[in-house]
Design an enzyme around this catalytic site. Sequence first.
Site, mmCIF file in Angstrom:
data_model
loop_
_atom_site.group_PDB
_atom_site.id
_atom_site.type_symbol
_atom_site.label_atom_id
_atom_site.label_comp_id
_atom_site.label_asym_id
_atom_site.label_seq_id
_atom_site.Cartn_x
_atom_site.Cartn_y
_atom_site.Cartn_z
ATOM 1 N N GLY A 240 74.618 -44.656 -45.037
ATOM 2 C CA GLY A 240 74.166 -43.535 -44.217
ATOM 3 C C GLY A 240 72.736 -43.112 -44.495
ATOM 4 N N GLU A 274 78.960 -46.942 -43.196
ATOM 5 C CA GLU A 274 79.441 -46.889 -44.586
ATOM 6 C C GLU A 274 78.651 -45.860 -45.390
ATOM 7 O OE1 GLU A 274 78.598 -50.875 -45.861
ATOM 8 O OE2 GLU A 274 80.006 -51.793 -44.455
ATOM 9 N N PRO A 275 78.645 -44.591 -44.982
ATOM 10 C CA PRO A 275 77.831 -43.614 -45.709
ATOM 11 C C PRO A 275 78.466 -43.183 -47.028
ATOM 12 C CG PRO A 275 79.012 -42.536 -43.917
ATOM 13 C CD PRO A 275 79.380 -43.995 -43.862
ATOM 14 N N GLY A 276 77.640 -42.988 -48.026
ATOM 15 C CA GLY A 276 78.133 -42.484 -49.311
ATOM 16 C C GLY A 276 77.360 -41.245 -49.704
ATOM 17 N N ARG A 277 76.067 -41.463 -50.025
ATOM 18 C CA ARG A 277 75.209 -40.400 -50.545
ATOM 19 C C ARG A 277 75.194 -39.155 -49.656
ATOM 20 N NH1 ARG A 277 70.546 -41.630 -53.775
ATOM 21 N NH2 ARG A 277 70.622 -43.768 -53.020
ATOM 22 N N ARG A 313 70.256 -41.726 -63.032
ATOM 23 C CA ARG A 313 69.273 -41.889 -61.946
ATOM 24 C C ARG A 313 67.819 -41.612 -62.385
ATOM 25 N NH1 ARG A 313 68.987 -39.598 -57.659
ATOM 26 N NH2 ARG A 313 68.715 -41.415 -56.361
ATOM 27 N N TYR A 317 65.713 -45.023 -62.038
ATOM 28 C CA TYR A 317 64.848 -45.128 -60.849
ATOM 29 C C TYR A 317 63.655 -44.181 -60.906
ATOM 30 C CZ TYR A 317 69.498 -46.538 -59.117
ATOM 31 O OH TYR A 317 70.724 -47.096 -58.958
ATOM 32 N N CYS A 344 69.421 -41.953 -77.993
ATOM 33 C CA CYS A 344 68.280 -42.409 -78.786
ATOM 34 C C CYS A 344 67.396 -43.376 -78.002
ATOM 35 C CB CYS A 344 68.789 -43.071 -80.059
ATOM 36 S SG CYS A 344 69.862 -41.960 -80.941
ATOM 37 N N TYR A 372 76.429 -41.212 -57.023
ATOM 38 C CA TYR A 372 75.772 -42.060 -58.020
ATOM 39 C C TYR A 372 75.498 -41.270 -59.311
ATOM 40 C CZ TYR A 372 75.324 -44.672 -53.708
ATOM 41 O OH TYR A 372 75.606 -45.304 -52.523
HETATM 42 N N1 LLP Z 1 77.306 -50.007 -47.981
HETATM 43 C C1 LLP Z 1 76.836 -50.900 -48.861
HETATM 44 C C2 LLP Z 1 77.129 -52.326 -48.680
HETATM 45 C C3 LLP Z 1 76.071 -50.462 -49.960
HETATM 46 O O1 LLP Z 1 75.595 -51.350 -50.832
HETATM 47 C C4 LLP Z 1 75.801 -49.072 -50.128
HETATM 48 C C5 LLP Z 1 75.009 -48.587 -51.259
HETATM 49 C C6 LLP Z 1 76.332 -48.174 -49.181
HETATM 50 C C7 LLP Z 1 77.078 -48.685 -48.114
HETATM 51 C C8 LLP Z 1 76.143 -46.694 -49.273
HETATM 52 O O2 LLP Z 1 74.814 -46.305 -49.054
HETATM 53 P P1 LLP Z 1 74.442 -44.738 -48.998
HETATM 54 O O3 LLP Z 1 75.057 -44.149 -47.754
HETATM 55 O O4 LLP Z 1 75.005 -44.105 -50.210
HETATM 56 O O5 LLP Z 1 72.961 -44.711 -48.949
HETATM 57 N N2 LLP Z 1 72.655 -46.028 -57.397
HETATM 58 C C9 LLP Z 1 71.635 -45.845 -56.396
HETATM 59 C C10 LLP Z 1 72.121 -46.140 -55.008
HETATM 60 C C11 LLP Z 1 72.677 -47.528 -54.827
HETATM 61 C C12 LLP Z 1 73.166 -47.812 -53.440
HETATM 62 C C13 LLP Z 1 73.894 -49.092 -53.389
HETATM 63 N N3 LLP Z 1 74.485 -49.376 -52.118
HETATM 64 C C14 LLP Z 1 71.061 -44.430 -56.524
HETATM 65 O O6 LLP Z 1 71.509 -43.674 -57.384
HETATM 66 O O7 LLP Z 1 70.159 -44.067 -55.784
#
Ligand code: LLP
Length: 423
Positions: A240, A274-277, A313, A317, A344, A372
């Site tokens: 997303g 496929e939204p997560g964040r 994070r 990053y 440490c 995350y």
């Molecule tokens: N679909 C696939 C195949 C993905 O690899 C990801 C995230 C998502 C969906 C979800 O994307 P979003 O909606 O969350 O942007 N650890 C990192 C972020 C890694 C994202 C990996 N893939 C951070 O903390 O910024």
Amino acid sequence: MPSMIRRVKGELYVEGISLANIAKEFSTPCYVYSKKAIEENYLSYVEALESQSHLVCYAVKSNSNIAVLQLLSSLGAGFDVVSIGELERVLLAGGDPKKVVFSGLAKTEEEMSRALAVGIHCFNVESQSELFLLNKTAKMMSLSAPVSIRVNPDVDAKTHPYISTGLKEDKFGIEIDKAIEVYLRAAQMPNINIIGVDCHIGSQITEIEPFRDALKRLISLVDKLSESGIKINHLDIGGGVGVRYQNETVLSVSDYINELLPLLKGRSETLLLEPGRSITANAGVLLTKVQYLKHSETKDFAVVDAAMNDMLRPSLYGAWMDIQPILSRDELIESAYDVVGPVCESGDFLGKDRDLKIKEGDYLCLFSAGSYGFVMSSNYNSRPRSAEIMVSEEKAYIIRKRETLSDLVRGEKLIGNDHDFKN
Ligand code: LLP
């Protein structure tokens, strides 16, 4: 500050509960999520997509606590998983396997069999070798595997290089120019059922162009496939929108969807996302306590009880995440602190040069930590992982207990006379 998190008379609240009370009751470090914020964020996708046939598959990797998955499942969400572990979490939380898509570039035979047995919606296949193994596995089970090929559309997502995934040089997907060839091969495989086209170009994307370019490329691929007699039922556009951590200009979910929908006008494919964040990040915070204030000639440090093992994070990053005291203390003098943890490593910090009015024993709140965050935590330095709390109005529920010291060595063994190795 997201709307479910407010400052009332100098004190931070999540929904109807004071974060200071949560910190005292459940101790720190501790993750706190707002149920209402998660619901609203998810529903913003569903509402924007009202006129379009769609399936919103929450990216489990962003926050995989089973209570979060249970909540989203109760709202009708599907799920995007990348491992058998994530799939089992979805099932445990009551998620519908028919709404699960399985992404990830290294699926094992064991993972494929389990996903086939529970009848997931689709495998997002990332290579020819994976396609062969999936066909073989499905054959052994006398089943047909529903498949999308994850194509790499070669668009620049303009995000951090570690979370950009749609460029030619990235390890993900199959180059879009080679995709037709792979689809034609897949169409010959007796235990593969082609149903979709998939891509994911990266995360924390704040502009519309990369998404629009990717969708256009997917649509043109679907049209070419149709000329070759391959019918596609759904288009999966991946993760997303990005969220506001500091003062970024971000896309609202409705603007994002409204920009994409005209491209799909008059078409029959279902849109899969496929939204997560954007669902969990700003619905969560990490609470931590100031253990010591330490002043050197050049720096002031706030040494807190959360570290890079709890929230990776900033270290990994260089991510900027807002840090504020839970209780405002106008009487104190402001100093610029590096907020650092007990691990440490000099790379162990949550924030640098933050202007804060704090004293030892105060609680701090790290914002936008719902995605995350806990999922990337570890036991580095033998630190038990923190508790997770879900707030709903005036109630707080423990949705993951803080790990104990005995959890740290669970499964470990001293070397003795009886050993498990077999030659
Ligand atoms: N679909 C696939 C195949 C993905 O690899 C990801 C995230 C998502 C969906 C979800 O994307 P979003 O909606 O969350 O942007 N650890 C990192 C972020 C890694 C994202 C990996 N893939 C951070 O903390 O910024």
